[in-house]
Design an enzyme around this catalytic site. Structure first.
Site, PDB file in Angstrom:
ATOM      1  CB  CYS A  43     -11.110   5.680   7.331  1.00  0.00           C
ATOM      2  SG  CYS A  43     -12.704   6.233   6.820  1.00  0.00           S
ATOM      3  CG  ASN A 100      -5.509  -3.256   3.696  1.00  0.00           C
ATOM      4  OD1 ASN A 100      -6.173  -2.260   3.513  1.00  0.00           O
ATOM      5  ND2 ASN A 100      -5.912  -4.200   4.657  1.00  0.00           N
TER       6      ASN A 100
END
Length: 604
Positions: A170, A55
């Protein structure tokens, strides 16, 4: 064409640039550099692409998930400028082979990092190599760019920073390594089960990742297809099973962990997690807010939290709950879930009180902020490679540009490069820090791990006692400091109040003196996390969650986007401490109104 128009084509084309980080800022920056005309770029990033990156990290697409960021960023950026030469490193910039000599080959280093330790490391090697560095970071809608030129400007460590917590997004779902990673995961879990569902914040392992197919079974061996988590959402799965607390516990902390173990590539350089079974004996102990809960207590509180929160959904007219740290049941659930995940991954646990204080510091990533900051980095890089460092600025991205009339409704504000702090513990002529600890309880292991590696971000410290004999207390060479030596206290190895330790990190080309003073009032209390005091730049810093009152620092928060540098509660965080805020603001406006130095676009 852009470089020709700027009259800088030769300088840009000939420049050799090191970019560290290919995340939110790094992707935008790499694209900018090749479009401007930089031809020789070296790019570092250790991470692989996660679905949640897509994103805001626009050089990556869904088919790239599981692949190294550096390699994919290189191939994507070359589509903008095929003539550019990009060397990609799927590696950590802190590895031993990237020495001072490695850094010397570059004309400028551009940081787009996600953690403070790596920033310290690059800052020190750039100073040692005499290579200019541009630091950067964003936090939500605010951002910052800092230019660092040895002997001309402040380095990244000239102004002591409050202890920060790093939680790059992440790693939250698959490879947590810090307590805050588990706390973020637990808050996402709350929303997935009881709150507003966000598909980007799923908590189960992503079975669609190519990295899964490319992995070999981990130490736990093969797992069957039945153990692989379903692609249904967590909320749908929980409702189907009537929010059964035992089933939810088993899925999250046993089945999902077993599945992660099957992703063998993840654990080649990491310690694998350990699934938590349901056969944990219960205990009548009442959990204490100020103490770390046992595994049994965490499980009991988690199961009770699922029952309580699911019953509130079923009995309420509202179909969703809103997480609030002051909601006792919600806070209990997050604290228990976070600590259960810590137990599974071998991470230090936090008390409920500590978890509550950490859970409110999560700021979402904003792609536009990354893009603006990356554009400013490219401008400052052009100045540096063209030999115009005197025209460089430190630049801040405003939180609310329309609400501050003093800045003329500007989105960006610039300030001059302030000279180095003469008392900086890194770049001053004689770097010095002061350590206060209980000499009779503080061990060499704690000096090495807590003070030198954690507190001062050293990689390979050697320590010598300045006693006229050159007594070596700690050696970075493997095996030279034995287990018995590590356990010895400072008083046992001859350190007295007022002793000086000479510390040398040959990998960072960094040397400093540590003045040690006895502080018997400091008790080895791990529950309070108060083991020592560290004084940098004459300012008092505790190894606790809060800076002392006489330390003037900017608010530092590492966010899930992992792109923060140092963003203050105001828009000006690099101000000189001899000036008050009004003086700094007027000085900035004067610079911005100078047409020869103004790189900033004014918004009308």
């Amino acid at each position: 064409m852009a470089t020709a128009l700027l009259g800088l084509k030769g300088d840009v084309i000939k420049a050799k640039v090191l970019v560290v980080g290919a995340g939110g800022i790094g992707c935008e920056l790499l694209k900018n550099l090749v479009l401007v005309g930089f031809q020789d770029i070296h790019l570092f990033d250790l991470d692989t692409i996660e679905l949640s990156n897509l994103n805001r990290q626009f050089l990556f697409q869904k088919q790239h998930v599981g692949q190294p960021k550096a390699h994919v960023a290189k191939s994507s950026a070359l589509r903008f400028n095929p003539s550019a030469k990009i060397t990609a490193y799927h590696d950590s910039i802190t590895n031993k082979e990237y020495t001072q000599e490695f850094f010397k080959q570059f004309d400028v280093v551009l940081n787009a990092l996600d953690n403070r330790v790596a920033r310290f490391h690059v800052n020190r090697l750039c100073l040692a190599a005499g290579v200019p560095l541009v630091e950067s970071g964003t936090s939500g809608f605010i951002g910052q760019v800092q230019v660092i030129v040895k002997g001309q400007s402040e380095c990244y460590e000239c102004n002591p920073k409050a202890p920060v917590r790093s939680y790059p997004g992440c790693t939250i779902r698959n490879t947590p390594s810090e307590p805050i990673h588990c706390i973020v995961w637990a808050k996402h879990l709350f929303n997935q089960l009881f709150g507003e569902v966000d598909e980007d914040n799923e908590v189960s392992p992503d079975t669609a990742d190519p990295e899964v197919a490319g992995s070999t079974p981990g130490a736990a061996g093969d797992i069957t297809t039945d153990a692989i988590p379903s692609r249904r959402s967590t909320r749908e799965w929980a409702r189907t099973n009537n929010y059964d607390p035992e089933m939810i516990f088993n899925k999250l902390f046993h089945e999902d962990i077993e599945y992660l173990l099957s992703m063998g590539n993840l654990w080649k350089k990491r310690t694998p997690p350990v699934p938590i079974g349901s056969d944990i004996p219960d205990s009548p102990d009442i959990p204490d807010d100020d103490r770390v809960w046992s595994l049994t207590q965490c499980r009991r509180v988690f199961l009770a939290g699922v029952r309580e929160l699911s019953s509130r959904i079923n009995s309420s007219a509202e179909s969703e709950l809103v997480w609030d740290k002051d909601d006792e049941s919600a806070m209990d659930f997050v604290a228990a879930a976070a600590n259960l995940r810590c137990y599974a991954f071998g991470i230090a646990n936090k008390s409920r009180f500590q978890t509550k204080s950490m859970a409110g510091n999560i700021v979402p990533a904003v792609a536009t902020s990354n893009a603006v900051v990356a554009g400013v980095i490219a401008l400052e890089a052009i100045k540096l490679v063209s030999g115009r460092s005197e025209r460089c600025n430190n630049v801040n991205l405003s939180r609310n540009p329309l609400g501050d009339s003093r800045r003329g409704m500007r989105l960006l504000t610039a300030s001059p490069l302030y000279p180095p702090n003469p008392k900086c513990y890194v770049c001053s002529e004689k770097p010095t820090v002061t350590l206060r600890c209980n000499l009779r309880t503080f061990t060499l292991r704690q000096v090495n791990d807590l003070v030198l590696r954690d507190g001062l971000a050293m990689v390979a410290p050697d320590v010598e006692l300045e006693d006229g004999l050159g007594t070596v207390l700690i050696s970075s060479e493997p095996g030279e400091t034995g287990p018995d030596t590590w356990a010895r206290t400072l008083s046992e190895v001859g350190v007295r109040s007022g002793s000086r330790l000479l510390v040398d990190d040959f990998l960072q080309v960094f040397q400093l003196i540590v003045n040690v003073f006895d502080a018997p009032d400091i008790v080895d209390d791990r529950e309070e996390m108060k083991l020592f005091d560290l004084i940098k730049d004459g300012k008092f810093m505790e190894e606790t969650a809060k800076p002392a009152n006489n330390l003037s620092v900017s608010l530092s928060v590492d966010v899930r986007s992992a792109d923060l540098l140092q963003c203050s509660s105001s828009d000006v965080s690099l101000k000189r401490k001899t000036l008050d805020e009004d003086e700094v603001s007027s000085k900035k406006l004067k610079i911005l109104n100078d047409p020869d130095k103004n790189d900033i676009i004014q918004l009308y």
